[in-house]
Scaffold this motif. Structure first.
Motif, PDB file in Angstrom:
ATOM      1  N   TYR A 220      -3.229   0.577  -3.704  1.00 26.86           N
ATOM      2  CA  TYR A 220      -2.560  -0.533  -3.442  1.00 26.86           C
ATOM      3  C   TYR A 220      -1.956  -1.308  -4.756  1.00 26.86           C
ATOM      4  O   TYR A 220      -2.721  -1.240  -5.755  1.00 26.86           O
ATOM      5  CB  TYR A 220      -3.216  -1.608  -2.291  1.00 26.86           C
ATOM      6  CG  TYR A 220      -4.677  -2.036  -3.007  1.00 26.86           C
ATOM      7  CD1 TYR A 220      -4.620  -3.162  -4.163  1.00 26.86           C
ATOM      8  CD2 TYR A 220      -5.556  -1.372  -2.903  1.00 26.86           C
ATOM      9  CE1 TYR A 220      -5.685  -3.520  -4.628  1.00 26.86           C
ATOM     10  CE2 TYR A 220      -7.147  -1.763  -3.670  1.00 26.86           C
ATOM     11  CZ  TYR A 220      -7.200  -2.849  -4.367  1.00 26.86           C
ATOM     12  OH  TYR A 220      -8.218  -3.283  -4.939  1.00 26.86           O
TER      13      TYR A 220
ATOM     14  N   ILE B 161       1.338  -8.280   3.520  1.00 28.79           N
ATOM     15  CA  ILE B 161       0.704  -7.133   3.255  1.00 28.79           C
ATOM     16  C   ILE B 161       1.825  -6.172   4.008  1.00 28.79           C
ATOM     17  O   ILE B 161       2.247  -6.189   4.992  1.00 28.79           O
ATOM     18  CB  ILE B 161      -0.501  -6.877   3.624  1.00 28.79           C
ATOM     19  CG1 ILE B 161      -1.676  -7.706   3.188  1.00 28.79           C
ATOM     20  CG2 ILE B 161      -0.751  -5.328   3.527  1.00 28.79           C
ATOM     21  CD1 ILE B 161      -2.829  -7.578   3.758  1.00 28.79           C
ATOM     22  N   GLN B 162       2.356  -5.317   3.048  1.00 26.43           N
ATOM     23  CA  GLN B 162       3.443  -4.320   3.284  1.00 26.43           C
ATOM     24  C   GLN B 162       2.790  -2.724   3.422  1.00 26.43           C
ATOM     25  O   GLN B 162       2.394  -2.230   2.518  1.00 26.43           O
ATOM     26  CB  GLN B 162       4.730  -4.209   2.414  1.00 26.43           C
ATOM     27  CG  GLN B 162       5.613  -5.303   2.711  1.00 26.43           C
ATOM     28  CD  GLN B 162       6.226  -5.474   3.860  1.00 26.43           C
ATOM     29  OE1 GLN B 162       6.470  -4.557   4.520  1.00 26.43           O
ATOM     30  NE2 GLN B 162       6.399  -6.543   4.464  1.00 26.43           N
ATOM     31  N   ASN B 163       2.387  -2.321   4.684  1.00 27.17           N
ATOM     32  CA  ASN B 163       1.930  -1.055   4.569  1.00 27.17           C
ATOM     33  C   ASN B 163       2.871   0.084   4.410  1.00 27.17           C
ATOM     34  O   ASN B 163       3.895   0.359   5.459  1.00 27.17           O
ATOM     35  CB  ASN B 163       1.274  -0.773   5.994  1.00 27.17           C
ATOM     36  CG  ASN B 163       0.533   0.316   6.065  1.00 27.17           C
ATOM     37  OD1 ASN B 163       0.747   1.247   5.439  1.00 27.17           O
ATOM     38  ND2 ASN B 163      -0.510   0.458   7.073  1.00 27.17           N
ATOM     39  N   CYS B 164       2.910   0.555   3.394  1.00 28.32           N
ATOM     40  CA  CYS B 164       3.923   1.672   3.086  1.00 28.32           C
ATOM     41  C   CYS B 164       3.056   3.072   2.816  1.00 28.32           C
ATOM     42  O   CYS B 164       3.649   3.824   1.960  1.00 28.32           O
ATOM     43  CB  CYS B 164       4.646   1.417   1.820  1.00 28.32           C
ATOM     44  SG  CYS B 164       5.710  -0.087   2.101  1.00 28.32           S
ATOM     45  N   ASP B 165       2.213   3.254   3.743  1.00 32.29           N
ATOM     46  CA  ASP B 165       1.553   4.412   3.393  1.00 32.29           C
ATOM     47  C   ASP B 165       2.356   5.768   3.702  1.00 32.29           C
ATOM     48  O   ASP B 165       3.265   5.713   4.651  1.00 32.29           O
ATOM     49  CB  ASP B 165       0.319   4.396   4.421  1.00 32.29           C
ATOM     50  CG  ASP B 165      -0.748   3.550   4.344  1.00 32.29           C
ATOM     51  OD1 ASP B 165      -0.660   2.737   3.144  1.00 32.29           O
ATOM     52  OD2 ASP B 165      -1.696   3.265   5.161  1.00 32.29           O
TER      53      ASP B 165
ATOM     54  N   THR C 117       0.935  -1.326   0.058  1.00 33.68           N
ATOM     55  CA  THR C 117       0.162  -0.248  -0.029  1.00 33.68           C
ATOM     56  C   THR C 117       0.896   1.251   0.062  1.00 33.68           C
ATOM     57  O   THR C 117       1.988   1.451   0.443  1.00 33.68           O
ATOM     58  CB  THR C 117      -0.660   0.032   1.094  1.00 33.68           C
ATOM     59  OG1 THR C 117      -0.072   0.357   2.610  1.00 33.68           O
ATOM     60  CG2 THR C 117      -1.551  -1.157   1.393  1.00 33.68           C
TER      61      THR C 117
ATOM     62  N   ASN D 267      -3.202   6.552  -1.478  1.00 32.14           N
ATOM     63  CA  ASN D 267      -3.885   5.452  -0.686  1.00 32.14           C
ATOM     64  C   ASN D 267      -4.187   4.267  -1.282  1.00 32.14           C
ATOM     65  O   ASN D 267      -5.388   3.768  -1.371  1.00 32.14           O
ATOM     66  CB  ASN D 267      -4.991   5.927   0.264  1.00 32.14           C
ATOM     67  CG  ASN D 267      -4.517   7.249   1.147  1.00 32.14           C
ATOM     68  OD1 ASN D 267      -3.698   7.015   1.823  1.00 32.14           O
ATOM     69  ND2 ASN D 267      -5.538   8.149   1.088  1.00 32.14           N
TER      70      ASN D 267
END
Length: 456
Positions: A23, A45-49, A9, A21
């Motif tokens: 993905y 899941i890699q949260n790269c917000d 993301t 925002n």
């Protein structure tokens, strides 16, 4: 069950817009879905917000084997991954002999498959008239382009190809759809100027620029495009540092000829007044770094779309090859795989240019140019999941932890605005922001062109 192997993301840099925002979902090494809002389920899941998510860079000009034993393809691929480069296009001017035969090309392919951490495409070359019959075999072996020179930098490794032989080579390569890239430098004017300055004892830090005025670059650029016009072959000039060179490109392109043009990030981010004296031979490149006024004009061509792509012209000379007080005794070029993306992104931001400009110049356009755009260069469903995560951050670049063969850089201390936080190749994490984490090698590391592919 999870539908995808990996979801990342963040702010997606797509060809025509940025999706905040968003993905990107990966399955079996390819991009399976792009979207915004709540991400789908995945094994990882890699949260790269807050980070920029962009395609892996295609560096179209890399010299990894110019100094025997210094770097090599495997180590260069580590530096590439640390810089967000997921496809390296390696030049054929290897030490001690250029890649001009099918046997030599096949041997280099084996080296790619044995030890590289990212994908690698390979240029081939032809040295002289006797070497021309190798053309068909090199194309069949998977060359992504042919590199030539109008100047002899090293006999046998980096020779000058005579004009009439160059025309023959263009005609042989042309039907494949591959481009002929040419080093643009007039031999007799270069030799005349250097010999004159040496005779006067004029060999200091600024003599190299005076020995290589824009005239001898621009004349060679015009010659290369004329060869393309005469033969109908895709003519590409590999490092243009002058406004006039870009104007010549515009003129031939407007006339309908298949021409393309490349500049290197150092010509966009360095100038003679501010950087050349400070850095001395470290900043010795061919062509030389030009005055600031010329550098500013290059940015106008980037902004207007009159540039095909931007590369690093990476070569890892040790500082022992850059330390002689006689500027002419030092090697040209320097390391650039780890700085191409953060430096160009920074320059674009400073000039008010969008992330889409970065993605076009470093990813989509070079992928199309080398006929690999059906697999690389964009965040799009069905393409290879070559992905870079860029963390917004202002910092001074430090080369001491380089993944390459040397720990110096002309960009040492330069303020950058993004840091490469992660690099993925085929959906596999290669660079985690600190270390190289994947195993090298694999059959798919060597990248062949699609000869019917789209060009730019």
């Amino acid at each position: 069950m999870s539908d995808f192997d990996l979801v990342i993301t963040g702010n997606l840099v797509l060809p025509d817009r940025t999706v905040e925002n968003g993905y990107i979902a990966v399955r079996d090494g390819r991009i399976a879905k792009l979207g915004e809002g709540a991400p789908p389920a995945a094994k990882e899941i890699q949260n790269c917000d807050g980070c920029w998510i962009m395609p892996g860079v295609v560096d179209g000009q890399v010299h990894s084997k110019s100094q025997l034993g210094q770097e090599g393809l495997s180590m260069a691929s580590r530096a590439a991954a640390a810089g967000g480069v997921t496809t390296s296009v390696d030049m054929p001017y290897d030490d001690p002999q250029a890649i001009s035969t099918r046997a030599a090309f096949d041997e280099k392919v084996a080296e790619v498959r044995a030890g590289c951490h990212i994908d690698v495409a390979l240029y081939a070359t032809l040295l002289d008239e006797a070497n021309l019959p190798e053309t068909a075999g090199l194309i069949e072996a998977g060359a992504c382009g042919f590199k030539f020179s109008t100047y002899e930098a090293a006999p046998g490794r980096f020779p000058r190809v005579e004009d009439d032989v160059l025309e023959q080579a263009f005609r042989l390569v042309g039907p494949s759809g591959l481009a002929c890239g040419v080093h643009n430098q007039v031999q007799y004017l270069t030799d005349k100027n250097i010999n004159s300055l040496k005779a006067q004892g004029d060999t200091g830090w600024d003599a190299f620029a005076r020995a290589h005025p824009p005239l001898l670059e621009d004349l060679a650029t015009a010659q290369i495009y004329e060869l393309g016009a005469r033969t109908g072959t895709r003519a590409h000039v590999v490092h243009v540092s002058t406004d006039r060179g870009f104007e010549l490109h515009r003129m031939f392109r407007k006339a309908g000829h298949k021409v393309s043009i490349e500049t290197c990030v150092q010509y966009l981010m360095m100038n003679h007044e501010d950087d050349a004296k400070r850095l001395g031979a470290k900043l010795k490149h061919y062509p030389p770094i030009r005055p600031k006024a010329e550098m500013d004009k290059l940015w106008s061509h980037i902004a207007s779309g009159n540039c095909t792509f931007v590369s690093s012209d990476h070569v890892s000379w040790g500082l022992d090859r850059k330390a002689d007080p006689d500027i002419f005794k030092n090697k040209s070029g320097g390391p650039g795989l780890e700085t191409l993306l953060p430096a160009f992104w920074t320059g674009c931001a400073e000039h008010g240019l969008s992330p889409q400009t970065v993605a076009r110049m470093l990813c989509e356009n070079p992928a199309n140019h080398f006929l690999i755009g059906d697999r690389k260069g964009r965040l799009a469903e069905g393409l290879d999941a070559d992905i870079v995560v860029l963390q917004p951050e202002t910092y001074d670049f430090d080369a001491s932890n380089s993944q390459g063969a040397v720990t110096w850089s002309s960009f040492e201390g330069r303020e950058f605005r993004v840091r490469v936080a992660a690099t993925y190749s085929h959906g596999e994490l290669v660079w985690d922001g600190t270390d190289i984490v994947n195993n090298p090698g694999g059959e798919n590391r060597f990248l062949r062109p699609t000869l019917s592919g789209q060009t730019v």
